[in-house]
Design a protein around this motif. Structure first.
Motif, short mmCIF file in Angstrom:
data_model
loop_
_atom_site.label_atom_id
_atom_site.label_comp_id
_atom_site.label_asym_id
_atom_site.label_seq_id
_atom_site.Cartn_x
_atom_site.Cartn_y
_atom_site.Cartn_z
N GLY A 28 0.78 -1.22 0.00
CA GLY A 28 0.00 0.00 0.00
C GLY A 28 0.81 1.27 0.00
O GLY A 28 2.05 1.24 0.04
N SER A 29 0.07 2.38 -0.06
CA SER A 29 0.66 3.72 -0.02
C SER A 29 0.01 4.50 1.10
O SER A 29 -1.20 4.41 1.32
CB SER A 29 0.43 4.44 -1.36
OG SER A 29 1.01 3.72 -2.43
N VAL A 30 0.83 5.28 1.82
CA VAL A 30 0.34 6.04 2.96
C VAL A 30 0.91 7.46 2.90
O VAL A 30 1.87 7.72 2.16
CB VAL A 30 0.75 5.37 4.29
CG1 VAL A 30 0.02 4.05 4.46
CG2 VAL A 30 2.26 5.16 4.35
N PRO A 31 0.35 8.41 3.66
CA PRO A 31 0.88 9.77 3.68
C PRO A 31 2.34 9.82 4.14
O PRO A 31 2.83 8.90 4.81
CB PRO A 31 -0.04 10.49 4.67
CG PRO A 31 -1.31 9.69 4.66
CD PRO A 31 -0.87 8.27 4.47
N VAL A 93 -3.89 7.40 0.51
CA VAL A 93 -3.76 8.75 -0.07
C VAL A 93 -4.83 8.96 -1.14
O VAL A 93 -5.60 9.93 -1.09
CB VAL A 93 -2.35 8.95 -0.67
CG1 VAL A 93 -2.24 10.34 -1.29
CG2 VAL A 93 -1.27 8.75 0.40
N ASP A 94 -4.89 8.05 -2.09
CA ASP A 94 -5.89 8.15 -3.17
C ASP A 94 -7.21 7.49 -2.80
O ASP A 94 -8.18 7.53 -3.57
CB ASP A 94 -5.35 7.49 -4.44
CG ASP A 94 -4.14 8.22 -4.99
OD1 ASP A 94 -3.99 9.42 -4.68
OD2 ASP A 94 -3.33 7.58 -5.70
N LYS A 95 -7.24 6.83 -1.62
CA LYS A 95 -8.44 6.15 -1.13
C LYS A 95 -8.93 5.09 -2.11
O LYS A 95 -10.07 5.09 -2.56
CB LYS A 95 -9.55 7.16 -0.82
CG LYS A 95 -9.16 8.18 0.24
CD LYS A 95 -10.33 9.03 0.68
CE LYS A 95 -9.91 10.09 1.68
NZ LYS A 95 -9.24 9.56 2.87
N TYR A 107 -14.09 -2.81 3.01
CA TYR A 107 -13.55 -1.47 2.78
C TYR A 107 -14.67 -0.46 2.52
O TYR A 107 -14.65 0.67 3.03
CB TYR A 107 -12.57 -1.50 1.61
CG TYR A 107 -11.95 -0.15 1.29
CD1 TYR A 107 -10.99 0.40 2.14
CD2 TYR A 107 -12.31 0.55 0.15
CE1 TYR A 107 -10.42 1.63 1.85
CE2 TYR A 107 -11.75 1.78 -0.14
CZ TYR A 107 -10.80 2.32 0.71
OH TYR A 107 -10.24 3.54 0.43
N ALA A 108 -15.66 -0.87 1.74
CA ALA A 108 -16.79 0.02 1.45
C ALA A 108 -17.57 0.36 2.72
O ALA A 108 -17.95 1.51 2.94
CB ALA A 108 -17.71 -0.63 0.41
N TYR A 109 -17.78 -0.64 3.56
CA TYR A 109 -18.48 -0.39 4.82
C TYR A 109 -17.67 0.54 5.73
O TYR A 109 -18.21 1.41 6.40
CB TYR A 109 -18.77 -1.70 5.55
CG TYR A 109 -19.89 -2.51 4.95
CD1 TYR A 109 -21.09 -1.91 4.58
CD2 TYR A 109 -19.75 -3.88 4.74
CE1 TYR A 109 -22.13 -2.66 4.03
CE2 TYR A 109 -20.77 -4.64 4.20
CZ TYR A 109 -21.96 -4.02 3.84
OH TYR A 109 -22.98 -4.75 3.31
N ASP A 110 -16.36 0.34 5.72
CA ASP A 110 -15.49 1.19 6.53
C ASP A 110 -15.62 2.65 6.11
O ASP A 110 -15.67 3.56 6.95
CB ASP A 110 -14.04 0.73 6.39
CG ASP A 110 -13.11 1.52 7.27
OD1 ASP A 110 -13.08 1.26 8.48
OD2 ASP A 110 -12.43 2.42 6.76
N ASN A 111 -15.69 2.89 4.81
CA ASN A 111 -15.86 4.26 4.32
C ASN A 111 -17.19 4.85 4.75
O ASN A 111 -17.29 6.03 5.11
CB ASN A 111 -15.75 4.29 2.79
CG ASN A 111 -14.30 4.18 2.32
OD1 ASN A 111 -13.38 4.53 3.05
ND2 ASN A 111 -14.10 3.71 1.10
N GLU A 112 -18.24 4.03 4.72
CA GLU A 112 -19.55 4.51 5.15
C GLU A 112 -19.53 4.89 6.63
O GLU A 112 -20.09 5.92 7.02
CB GLU A 112 -20.61 3.43 4.92
CG GLU A 112 -20.92 3.16 3.46
CD GLU A 112 -21.98 2.09 3.28
OE1 GLU A 112 -22.91 2.05 4.11
OE2 GLU A 112 -21.87 1.27 2.35
N LEU A 113 -18.88 4.08 7.43
CA LEU A 113 -18.86 4.33 8.87
C LEU A 113 -17.91 5.47 9.26
O LEU A 113 -18.04 6.04 10.34
CB LEU A 113 -18.45 3.05 9.60
CG LEU A 113 -19.53 1.97 9.61
CD1 LEU A 113 -18.92 0.62 10.00
CD2 LEU A 113 -20.65 2.33 10.56
N SER A 114 -16.98 5.79 8.38
CA SER A 114 -16.03 6.86 8.70
C SER A 114 -16.71 8.20 8.88
O SER A 114 -16.19 9.08 9.56
CB SER A 114 -14.95 6.95 7.62
OG SER A 114 -15.50 7.38 6.38
#
Length: 359
Positions: A28-31, A93-95, A107-114
């Protein structure tokens, strides 16, 4: 998903059956400010793997049990994924995210809960800022923030429950139920934990099943089970001295060292004073080990009702008899000694007693 909920102190730590090891590879890529990425697993206090970030990129690889819930931890963010043998690539970074269909769903659920997580984090910052203002306006602001935080938390819980109900045909509920189980009553938990579900035998369900068994021991409708413990004078006393004698009795499980227990005590005291003249009784059953600390807390908080303890902490007889694996906890008994409600806290206790006594 960033953690937003706190779990009460758990007494039981059940070990899952070891599954066949499966290789994992996570890239992966991170900040730029993230220097190390960690890999955690459910119910483990320390990371099981880590990787140094080079030019914003990282790689984690190794083996873990099949379908283990892994937590990719980058700074203040973590993402739960299943170790299902399919490589994972996460770009914070690019999500973007690549992996198995199951993990893409996670991952999709994680985005919803964020959305809830971010809002709760903001509410926490606002609360800390407002807490410095001791004026009436500052106190009013705190109440507003508390109301907002409670609403957000309830919405987040409801969303996670919806996720569980929508995924009974896969492993996703194993993660969310392991976060929510302590907030659910017996009927709710039983419905979400059918033995035919694919997640039923996932290792993350060990504590969930233990909680279901514990709740079953104090289900409404069951008669109370007697306990014999010493009072503060060292005299053996039985619950049956107070329970099943014609009056409603709250058996309150607590400990002097338990912060949430002590926070709840003013509410119990207020209800005791309001209804004691009508026959309402409270019996405190302590999970203390230090007798002096126990007696000092009783005096300090002003617990005027009977208090008993075997001073065995989590080896207390109440653990086995009533399935107590977290405190504070309580059971409300009717005049016959039958359990009518459990874990009544905050406004729920007062509402139930108003129902009983009519005021």
């Amino acid at each position: 998903m960033k953690k937003t909920l706190t779990i009460a102190a758990l007494a039981l730590g059940l070990l899952p059956v070891k599954a066949q090891d499966t290789a994992y590879k996570i890239t992966g890529s991170v900040p730029a400010d993230v220097k190390t990425v960690y890999l955690g697993v459910m119910n483990a206090r320390q990371p099981v793997d880590s990787a140094t970030v080079t030019d914003g990129k990282f790689t984690l690889d190794g083996t873990l049990p099949k379908d283990e819930i892994m937590l990719i931890i980058t700074g203040n963010y973590y993402l739960p994924v299943f170790n299902d043998g399919t490589p994972v690539d996460l770009n914070t970074v690019d999500k973007t995210f690549n992996g198995s269909e199951l993990n893409k769903k996670m991952y999709a659920y994680d985005n919803e809960l964020s959305v809830f997580t971010d809002s709760l984090n903001e509410a926490t910052k606002d609360y800390r800022a407002a807490a410095a203002d001791a004026t009436d306006a500052g106190k009013a602001k705190l109440k507003e923030i508390e109301a907002v935080a409670e609403r957000l938390q309830n919405e987040a819980i409801a969303k996670q429950l919806d996720i569980v109900k929508a995924n009974k045909d896969n492993l996703i509920p194993a993660f969310y139920l392991s976060q929510l189980y302590y907030m659910l009553d017996y009927d709710e938990l039983k419905e979400l934990l059918p033995e035919t579900a694919p997640y039923y035998n996932h290792p993350a369900m060990a504590r969930v099943k233990a909680q279901l068994t514990a709740l079953e021991k104090r289900m409404p409708g069951k008669m109370f089970t007697d306990l014999t413990m010493n009072d503060t004078e060292g005299k053996p006393r039985k619950l049956s001295e107070w329970c099943g004698k014609g009056n409603y009795v709250l058996v309150d499980f607590w400990a002097s060292w338990c912060g949430p227990c002590r926070q709840e005590m003013p509410n119990v005291v207020a209800n005791y004073k309001k209804y004691h003249a009508k026959g309402f009784e409270v019996v405190g059953v302590s999970f203390d080990k230090d007798g002096e600390a126990w007696k000092a807390a009783i005096k300090q908080i002003g617990l005027e009702w009977p208090n008993i303890s075997d001073l065995k902490a989590w080896q207390s007889a109440a653990v086995a008899v009533y399935g107590i694996n977290a405190i504070p906890a309580n059971i409300l008994l009717d005049g016959e000694g039958k359990i009518v409600a459990t874990d009544l806290r905050g406004g729920d206790l007062g509402a139930k007693l108003k129902e009983v006594y009519g005021f």
